[in-house]
Design an enzyme around this catalytic site. Sequence first.
Site, PDB file in Angstrom:
ATOM      1  N   ARG A  44     -39.638  13.066 -59.859  1.00 60.90           N
ATOM      2  CA  ARG A  44     -40.786  12.840 -60.760  1.00 60.90           C
ATOM      3  C   ARG A  44     -40.914  11.559 -60.954  1.00 60.90           C
ATOM      4  O   ARG A  44     -42.016  11.045 -61.456  1.00 60.90           O
ATOM      5  CB  ARG A  44     -40.224  13.572 -61.997  1.00 60.90           C
ATOM      6  N   TYR A  96     -68.813  14.602 -67.237  1.00 59.00           N
ATOM      7  CA  TYR A  96     -68.296  15.820 -66.720  1.00 59.00           C
ATOM      8  C   TYR A  96     -67.794  16.646 -67.833  1.00 59.00           C
ATOM      9  O   TYR A  96     -67.235  16.256 -68.749  1.00 59.00           O
ATOM     10  CB  TYR A  96     -67.098  15.442 -65.890  1.00 59.00           C
ATOM     11  N   ASP A 168     -64.426   6.063 -65.148  1.00 62.28           N
ATOM     12  CA  ASP A 168     -64.140   7.120 -64.042  1.00 62.28           C
ATOM     13  C   ASP A 168     -64.927   7.106 -63.093  1.00 62.28           C
ATOM     14  O   ASP A 168     -66.293   7.169 -62.982  1.00 62.28           O
ATOM     15  CB  ASP A 168     -64.419   8.447 -65.022  1.00 62.28           C
ATOM     16  N   LYS A 193     -61.623  14.676 -55.214  1.00 61.73           N
ATOM     17  CA  LYS A 193     -63.184  14.786 -54.529  1.00 61.73           C
ATOM     18  C   LYS A 193     -63.128  13.772 -53.406  1.00 61.73           C
ATOM     19  O   LYS A 193     -62.499  14.316 -52.347  1.00 61.73           O
ATOM     20  CB  LYS A 193     -63.938  14.193 -55.631  1.00 61.73           C
TER      21      LYS A 193
END
Length: 367
Positions: A44, A96, A168, A193
């Site tokens: 992690r 978005y 973004d 994406k």
Amino acid sequence: MKDTELAQIGITEDQTGAIANPIYLSTAFQHAGLGQSTGFDYTRTKNPTRSHFEVAFSKLEGGQASFATASGMASIQLVCSLFKPKDEILVSYDLYGGTFRLFQYYEEQYNIHFKYVHFENYEEVINAISPQTKALFIEPISNPLMIEIDLEPYYTLAKEHGFLTIIDNTFLTPYLSTPLKHGADIVLHSATKYIGGHNDVLAGVVTVKDPDLVQKFELLHNMIGATLSPFDSYLLQRGLKTLHLRIERAQENARRLAEKCRTLDGIEEVLYSGQTGMLSLRLKTDINVDKLLRHTDICRFAESLGGTETLITFPYTQTHVDMPDHEKESRGIDEHLVRLSIGVEAYEDIESDLIQALHKSREGVIQ
């Protein structure tokens, strides 16, 4: 050149000479003794495969460090963790729907205020600034209306006022735009994406260059724990190797389709920035959207973007479904708007598929 840098990503420099980077699935790493570490302790906190991707991506962005997360929304949540109650962030008015939903939650639960502004109107942004303003959150090409924003004035404005500039950059990717090199403080992506590029990995990434932000995100990334798995990190690394090829082909197809769509009966408006493979179409009222989505064969009705396949999304009930109707209407996100992520298929197939679907979806046409 960037094309060469992308194509060469993942080649190891260890003793094996492996051309493809290995996937380290181990969650724990052995120590030689107290106070001794290989640099990896618990996956992690740090994993070799994830680190390989993060280092490569940071270099592409012109940053000091990247932080790969379990999704694009996890990246935005990681950034939101920087702020405290009563802080205010100026946000792209068109953006978005998932980001809008998360910001609503943070406003209701943590009293962090998100003020929506039209960044294409500089004076409106100036007038929106208050003593509580701490950051600007900008989509340089907005989703889904494809509004293009000139970022340069906002880099200057943010430095004058001591704001963070958060970009973004999902639509543009570091192949087309590297905001950190021009004045941005934080750049994030839904790596699901274009970065992954094959609709087979869920991921996000945040990149920064300021050492103080690096330290903050190192702490938050490990503490929150929404880190990217080794296998998904490998998939992102593999996706980067063809990013330039996919972007160039998608852009070429999108530009040609946008030009064609401006001549087609049944299309009221074409929304395209001239960059990326993303465009939106506002259909005339005699086009039945449901029929259109049912009659496409090459263009798939699905809720994502940036892959090799051409996808059509209906923002009203998909990406922006949780946005209140009055908010959608004020933004022009209506029941005649469709968003297309243009893929790398033969252009002629995409065009002919859309034309035949438009014909079949006109009200009164019997199938």
